[in-house]
Design a protein around this motif. Structure first.
Motif, PDB file in Angstrom:
ATOM      1  N   MET A   1     -24.445  84.471 133.323  1.00 20.01           N
ATOM      2  CA  MET A   1     -23.294  85.683 133.141  1.00 20.01           C
ATOM      3  C   MET A   1     -23.315  86.361 131.775  1.00 20.01           C
ATOM      4  O   MET A   1     -23.205  87.624 131.699  1.00 20.01           O
ATOM      5  CB  MET A   1     -22.135  84.951 133.587  1.00 20.01           C
ATOM      6  CG  MET A   1     -21.964  84.408 134.867  1.00 20.01           C
ATOM      7  SD  MET A   1     -20.232  83.999 135.505  1.00 20.01           S
ATOM      8  CE  MET A   1     -19.643  82.901 134.245  1.00 20.01           C
ATOM      9  N   MET A   2     -23.281  85.649 130.666  1.00 19.30           N
ATOM     10  CA  MET A   2     -23.130  86.223 129.362  1.00 19.30           C
ATOM     11  C   MET A   2     -24.329  87.160 129.309  1.00 19.30           C
ATOM     12  O   MET A   2     -24.051  88.456 128.624  1.00 19.30           O
ATOM     13  CB  MET A   2     -23.111  85.081 128.453  1.00 19.30           C
ATOM     14  CG  MET A   2     -21.579  84.505 128.462  1.00 19.30           C
ATOM     15  SD  MET A   2     -21.418  83.372 127.064  1.00 19.30           S
ATOM     16  CE  MET A   2     -19.650  82.886 127.015  1.00 19.30           C
ATOM     17  N   PHE A   3     -25.110  86.786 129.342  1.00 20.03           N
ATOM     18  CA  PHE A   3     -26.681  87.458 129.201  1.00 20.03           C
ATOM     19  C   PHE A   3     -26.763  88.866 130.156  1.00 20.03           C
ATOM     20  O   PHE A   3     -27.453  89.896 129.877  1.00 20.03           O
ATOM     21  CB  PHE A   3     -27.616  86.696 129.177  1.00 20.03           C
ATOM     22  CG  PHE A   3     -28.107  85.986 127.937  1.00 20.03           C
ATOM     23  CD1 PHE A   3     -28.589  86.416 126.851  1.00 20.03           C
ATOM     24  CD2 PHE A   3     -27.353  84.679 127.700  1.00 20.03           C
ATOM     25  CE1 PHE A   3     -28.659  85.791 125.525  1.00 20.03           C
ATOM     26  CE2 PHE A   3     -27.778  83.968 126.486  1.00 20.03           C
ATOM     27  CZ  PHE A   3     -28.132  84.254 125.357  1.00 20.03           C
ATOM     28  N   LYS A   4     -26.204  88.506 131.574  1.00 21.15           N
ATOM     29  CA  LYS A   4     -26.419  89.592 132.477  1.00 21.15           C
ATOM     30  C   LYS A   4     -25.125  90.742 132.245  1.00 21.15           C
ATOM     31  O   LYS A   4     -25.564  92.009 132.151  1.00 21.15           O
ATOM     32  CB  LYS A   4     -26.177  88.988 133.877  1.00 21.15           C
ATOM     33  CG  LYS A   4     -26.232  89.989 135.026  1.00 21.15           C
ATOM     34  CD  LYS A   4     -26.161  89.467 136.517  1.00 21.15           C
ATOM     35  CE  LYS A   4     -26.160  90.403 137.395  1.00 21.15           C
ATOM     36  NZ  LYS A   4     -26.097  89.803 138.941  1.00 21.15           N
ATOM     37  N   PHE A   5     -24.009  90.457 132.070  1.00 19.00           N
ATOM     38  CA  PHE A   5     -22.902  91.245 132.033  1.00 19.00           C
ATOM     39  C   PHE A   5     -22.567  91.537 130.700  1.00 19.00           C
ATOM     40  O   PHE A   5     -21.534  91.202 130.081  1.00 19.00           O
ATOM     41  CB  PHE A   5     -21.751  90.721 132.767  1.00 19.00           C
ATOM     42  CG  PHE A   5     -22.039  90.367 134.090  1.00 19.00           C
ATOM     43  CD1 PHE A   5     -22.097  91.698 134.902  1.00 19.00           C
ATOM     44  CD2 PHE A   5     -22.093  89.263 134.721  1.00 19.00           C
ATOM     45  CE1 PHE A   5     -21.983  91.459 136.395  1.00 19.00           C
ATOM     46  CE2 PHE A   5     -22.099  89.186 136.186  1.00 19.00           C
ATOM     47  CZ  PHE A   5     -22.259  90.091 136.735  1.00 19.00           C
ATOM     48  N   THR A   6     -23.402  92.236 129.935  1.00 15.56           N
ATOM     49  CA  THR A   6     -23.342  92.224 128.337  1.00 15.56           C
ATOM     50  C   THR A   6     -22.224  93.239 127.687  1.00 15.56           C
ATOM     51  O   THR A   6     -21.564  93.208 126.881  1.00 15.56           O
ATOM     52  CB  THR A   6     -24.660  92.722 127.642  1.00 15.56           C
ATOM     53  OG1 THR A   6     -25.005  93.957 128.392  1.00 15.56           O
ATOM     54  CG2 THR A   6     -25.691  91.875 127.859  1.00 15.56           C
TER      55      THR A   6
END
Length: 788
Positions: A180-185
């Protein structure tokens, strides 16, 4: 410094609070002082916790200041013990009250000096500069720093030093949160949500140390414990110090143990421009950027329990592996329960394990440690609930474990039991789900204002159910508001029989047995009962004779969990229930109605699910509406012998009628037009229904029609457009060849659900009715109803 805090802060503050509560409740002369001290200590506990688990080594000067404070608290603790030892009022109470006033002044003076705030500032400064970063983070067993509340148990659990313990079941959660963190920067708020004891904090701490996460934020990660009573001044100070370090880059603030949206919003206003990971029992972030903690799989649960019980990932030979599996099964993958039970069973013989298994099967705490560490910890989740919502949670203990609960049954119990409307009951479901106190089984139609909820289900984790049972059973059996059987038994509990010489105060009664005949029942006086839930598994069942005396009964639920419909004996006794408003029968042979059947004058809702109706509704010799003069909601679902419906359409009081999944219905009777009050008509999944009678067009109040999966239905009546109040029609998976021209006159129609093939027909109508919404439904095949 860490050992100093461990020995003093965690132990003294907890013990002192418990003693102060006792003093406030039992010693009138000290009540006011004790209550003020309780407020002071509770307000300062979050700050002490933050210092305690920071891993930072404070200067000697700060340690000396803290030591002086804890010595004052220790004096207060000893003084409380002396006060409580004075059984009767005497001059000593006056003396002790004066002493407590002096201690109150000393504690107040220390807190007003803001020394704790300066200590916390030193902690944050050392953290941010990386001098001694969180060496003690593994000290916490569970998600809520329970060493403050239950220090003895945590010490016992922490003796398990196996390095595997912290890693069990974390890989999936770490991977999903990082994805999630790396996808929704571009997103600044992420969440970790889960029920109490599910391992949220453990996961968050692992993420705070994770190489990939620290790389993303260039080692700028701050972990803060918010708690139920946040000290916003100290929290905001820490955030300010962390963010204003002169380094212009994106940083990560992890807010653990956040209880309310208000607390989160207040802190988010101070974290603008950086990323926040909120860890909470409630769902506080966007669902797309929230990871709902998954409970452990069977092999992971076995490993975790065994690591605490045996220091190995599996039971040693020749220990009874089946006993271990039974304990694991009762924990249902909940990490906190597995850890606590594993630690409490360490070095215990098999005979002791057998006793634990038996208590768990009865929905009881395994021992004092299990009660304090698990039940008390989880009970904190209920403390912020409004009283009526909390009572609704406790009502869920009335339903069998490992069974889906029909949402309609649950909300109807709440409506009748707590005098709330259906909309409020529905909102309670959502609020409990948001707090992870129940789970809504996904249904594509969930939330639709027009549909019923008999085919929507909720589930509840067994440990939460055990908590509801535990809380309901705290008082004497005759005084309980809920008289519940925790599991299926061949007979009623002996405790009930031993106490049946006086009335029971229960308002909800839930029985779970096998086949019962008249001699298996003993008499019970339940004059206050409003809800009776009967669960059984058999082909024959004699209703308890004491039903006839339940003069206040408003809801009767009879569910046969067997494979085939059961024959009920003694059903005529239901006619004595003058206040009965709701009747739910599941897998039952419906008794035949005759002209001599005594009317159920107050009955408003009746649901027949997987029943054999035995031509009960194919009556022409008498008016069945005389038996149900007030019936407004009738549902007949999965009743495969239902053929004729003549008598149903004589019940002119009906407001909602659902005849669904009934494969032998060929047509509706022409007296359909009698239902002048009908607003909702559901004919879902009646595959042999070939037409709708033209009389349907004479229903002036009809707002909703559902003909989904009526695959033999190819035309609507030509005068269908006369339904001037129709708001929605659901016709997914129908085989309509065309629409009558009159549909253009459906002036109130706002929503049509259909297949792609049918949508083009409605597009033409939309040109005339521009506000019409055409929803093309996805095909949905489910057999969830089989897993019941």
């Amino acid at each position: 410094m860490a050992s100093f805090i461990d020995l003093f802060a965690g132990d003294i503050t907890t013990q002192l609070l418990k003693l102060l509560v006792l003093v406030a409740n039992t010693v009138y002369s000290c009540k006011g002082i004790a209550e003020r001290l309780i407020t002071m200590i509770r307000d300062v506990q979050p700050t002490i916790k933050e210092i305690q688990y920071s891993g930072v080594e404070l200067s000697n000067h700060r340690q000396t200041q803290l030591r002086g404070f804890f010595e004052i608290l220790e004096k207060a603790r000893k003084l409380c013990e002396k006060v409580l030892r004075c059984r009767r009022w005497n001059l000593k109470h006056v003396y002790h009250a004066n002493k407590m006033k002096d201690l109150e002044k000393n504690i107040s003076r220390f807190l007003n000096s803001q020394i704790l705030l300066f200590v916390l500032a030193e902690v944050c400064h050392l953290r941010v500069n990386g001098d001694r970063i969180e060496r003690n983070m593994d000290r916490l067993l569970s998600e809520r720093n329970d060493s403050l509340s239950f220090p003895e148990t945590v010490m016992e659990v922490e003796r398990v030093s196996n390095p595997w313990i912290q890693m069990v079941g974390l890989d999936l959660g770490k991977r999903k949160v990082k994805e999630m963190m790396f996808k929704f920067t571009d997103t600044y708020l992420f969440g970790i949500s889960g029920m109490s004891g599910s391992g949220k904090t453990t996961l968050a701490k692992e993420l705070s140390r994770d190489v990939d996460v620290r790389g993303l934020f260039k080692n700028k990660v701050l972990f803060l414990i918010v708690s139920r009573s946040p000290n916003f001044e100290s929290l905001e100070f820490c955030i300010r110090e962390f963010l204003n370090d002169g380094v212009q880059q994106r940083k990560l603030v992890i807010l653990d143990d956040v209880w309310t949206r208000e607390s989160l919003d207040k802190l988010l206003s101070k974290i603008r421009g950086s990323t926040t990971l909120v860890v909470s029992r409630s769902k506080l972030a966007d669902p797309r950027t929230t990871y709902n903690v998954e409970l452990l799989k069977e092999d992971e649960a076995m490993s975790l329990l065994c690591l605490y019980a045996f220091d190995h990932k599996s039971p040693p030979s020749p220990f009874n592996k089946n006993l271990v599996k039974q304990v694991v099964d009762e924990c249902k993958g909940l990490p906190l329960s597995l850890k606590v039970l594993g630690a409490s069973l360490k070095n215990k013989p098999e005979r002791y394990w057998e006793g634990v298994v038996n208590r768990l099967l009865r929905g009881e705490a395994a021992d004092e440690t299990h009660e304090s560490r698990v039940f008390s910890h989880m009970e904190e989740s209920l403390e912020n609930l409004e009283p009526k919502l909390r009572e609704c949670f406790l009502d869920m203990g009335a339903f069998p474990e490992d069974k889906k609960i029909p949402l309609y049954v649950l909300t109807n119990v709440w409506v009748e039991r707590h005098d709330i409307d259906e909309e409020t009951a529905f909102s309670f479901v959502l609020r409990l789900a948001d707090k992870n106190l129940l789970t809504i089984v996904k249904n594509p139609r969930f939330g639709d204002v027009h549909i019923g909820y008999y085919d929507v289900f909720v589930t509840q984790h067994d440990v939460l159910r055990d908590l509801a049972l535990h809380m309901s059973n705290r008082v004497d059996v005759n005084r309980r508001e809920r008289l519940l059987m925790p599991k299926r038994e061949p007979m009623l509990p002996r405790e009930w029989e031993k106490n049946n010489d006086e009335p029971f105060d229960a308002k909800i009664v839930s029985l779970h047995t096998g086949e019962m005949d008249e001699m298996d029942w003993f008499d019970m006086d339940l004059p206050k009962a409003e809800v009776l839930i009967l669960n059984f598994s058999s082909d024959n069942y004699v209703l308890p004779p004491f039903i006839g005396k339940m003069s206040r009964l408003r809801v009767l639920v009879i569910i046969n969990n067997g494979m085939s419909p059961a024959r009920l004996h003694g059903f005529s006794i239901v006619a004595n229930l003058a206040k009965l408003r709701s009747l739910w029968l599941e897998r039952i042979h419906v008794p035949k109605f005759t002209s001599s059947t005594i009317p159920l004058n107050k009955l408003q809702k009746m649901h027949l699910i997987f029943c054999k109706v035995n031509n009960s509704f194919d009556q022409t010799s008498f008016d069945i509406s005389q038996i149900f003069p007030s019936l407004s909601d009738l549902t007949i679902d999965h009743c495969d012998d239902l053929v004729e419906l003549n008598s149903i359409f004589g019940i002119t009081s009906l407001n909602s009628l659902s005849i669904t999944n009934c494969p032998r219905i060929l047509e509706l009777p022409k007296n359909l037009s009698n239902l002048q009050s009908l607003e909702r008509l559901r004919l879902y999944a009646c595959p042999e229904l070939i037409s709708l009678p033209v009389e349907i067009c004479e229903l002036p109040c009809l707002k909703y029609v559902d003909i989904s999966q009526c695959v033999s239905l190819i035309y609507l009546p030509e005068k269908f457009g006369k339904l001037g109040k129709l708001e929605k029609i659901d016709m997914r998976e129908c085989s309509l060849l065309g629409l009558p021209s009159s549909v253009a006159a459906l002036v109130s129609l706002r929503h049509v659900v259909c297949d792609e093939e049918t949508s083009s027909m409605w597009e033409k109508v939309k040109k005339i009715v521009p506000e019409l919404c055409i929803e093309v439904a996805k095909k949905c095949f489910t057999v969830d109803w089989l897993d019941d």
